[in-house]
Design a protein around this motif. Structure first.
Motif, PDB file in Angstrom:
ATOM      1  N   GLN A 143       1.213  13.291 -41.497  1.00 59.99           N
ATOM      2  CA  GLN A 143       2.533  12.289 -41.568  1.00 59.99           C
ATOM      3  C   GLN A 143       3.671  13.224 -42.089  1.00 59.99           C
ATOM      4  OE1 GLN A 143       1.050   8.451 -42.432  1.00 59.99           O
ATOM      5  NE2 GLN A 143       2.118   7.606 -40.528  1.00 59.99           N
ATOM      6  N   VAL A 153       4.463  15.796 -39.744  1.00 63.60           N
ATOM      7  CA  VAL A 153       5.392  15.463 -39.023  1.00 63.60           C
ATOM      8  C   VAL A 153       7.026  15.431 -39.352  1.00 63.60           C
ATOM      9  CG1 VAL A 153       6.213  13.569 -37.454  1.00 63.60           C
ATOM     10  CG2 VAL A 153       3.635  14.495 -37.509  1.00 63.60           C
ATOM     11  N   VAL A 154       6.971  14.801 -40.566  1.00 60.36           N
ATOM     12  CA  VAL A 154       8.634  14.700 -41.163  1.00 60.36           C
ATOM     13  C   VAL A 154       8.891  15.969 -41.375  1.00 60.36           C
ATOM     14  CG1 VAL A 154       9.678  14.207 -43.238  1.00 60.36           C
ATOM     15  CG2 VAL A 154       8.073  12.384 -42.502  1.00 60.36           C
ATOM     16  N   SER A 167       9.660  17.681 -38.094  1.00 62.15           N
ATOM     17  CA  SER A 167      10.949  16.943 -37.357  1.00 62.15           C
ATOM     18  C   SER A 167      12.395  17.436 -37.725  1.00 62.15           C
ATOM     19  CB  SER A 167      10.734  15.381 -37.665  1.00 62.15           C
ATOM     20  OG  SER A 167       9.802  14.810 -36.990  1.00 62.15           O
ATOM     21  N   SER A 207      15.124  19.621 -35.445  1.00 59.85           N
ATOM     22  CA  SER A 207      16.178  18.682 -34.957  1.00 59.85           C
ATOM     23  C   SER A 207      17.246  19.673 -34.408  1.00 59.85           C
ATOM     24  CB  SER A 207      16.306  17.821 -36.309  1.00 59.85           C
ATOM     25  OG  SER A 207      15.414  17.158 -36.496  1.00 59.85           O
ATOM     26  N   GLN A 219      21.498  16.412 -35.666  1.00 59.61           N
ATOM     27  CA  GLN A 219      20.565  15.600 -36.554  1.00 59.61           C
ATOM     28  C   GLN A 219      20.359  16.056 -38.095  1.00 59.61           C
ATOM     29  OE1 GLN A 219      17.666  15.935 -33.331  1.00 59.61           O
ATOM     30  NE2 GLN A 219      17.927  13.783 -32.527  1.00 59.61           N
ATOM     31  N   THR A 220      20.889  17.115 -38.115  1.00 58.21           N
ATOM     32  CA  THR A 220      20.331  17.471 -39.470  1.00 58.21           C
ATOM     33  C   THR A 220      21.973  17.602 -40.359  1.00 58.21           C
ATOM     34  OG1 THR A 220      20.743  19.823 -38.784  1.00 58.21           O
ATOM     35  CG2 THR A 220      18.479  18.852 -38.796  1.00 58.21           C
TER      36      THR A 220
END
Length: 99
Positions: free
Chosen positions: A56, A59-60, A63, A67, A71-72
């Protein structure tokens, strides 16, 4: 930078890791967690990540890495239009699809 609405960050000291979100209004950060053990508790909410596996966290981070620019934190309505020899900057700002 006027082109940024917010930004994400990560700090690591030894194994103590924090994730950050900084905007024009607020600063949010996680409590320090050991990125090897991955026990993450968010400072401003319940421990939503504590005890979950390392996938996880990966994944963060992925991501954030993949992005889109808006989104950043980059604002697509503000662009640097001119930088003169003295370092003065001028920006073009779009409002309702007009410059």
């Amino acid at each position: 930078d006027p082109c940024r609405r917010f930004t994400f960050g990560t700090t690591i000291e030894n194994r103590a890791t924090r994730l950050w979100l900084l905007s024009r209004v607020t600063l949010l950060r996680t409590k320090p967690f050991d990125f090897i053990k991955v026990g993450l508790c968010v400072h401003f909410s319940d421990c939503w990540f504590y005890g979950r596996d390392r996938r996880q966290l990966v994944v963060v981070l992925l991501s954030l890495a993949f992005s889109a620019m808006n989104q950043t934190g980059w604002d697509p309505t503000i662009k640097l239009s001119h930088l003169d020899k003295s370092g003065q900057r001028q920006y073009e700002i779009k409002i309702n699809n007009n410059s």
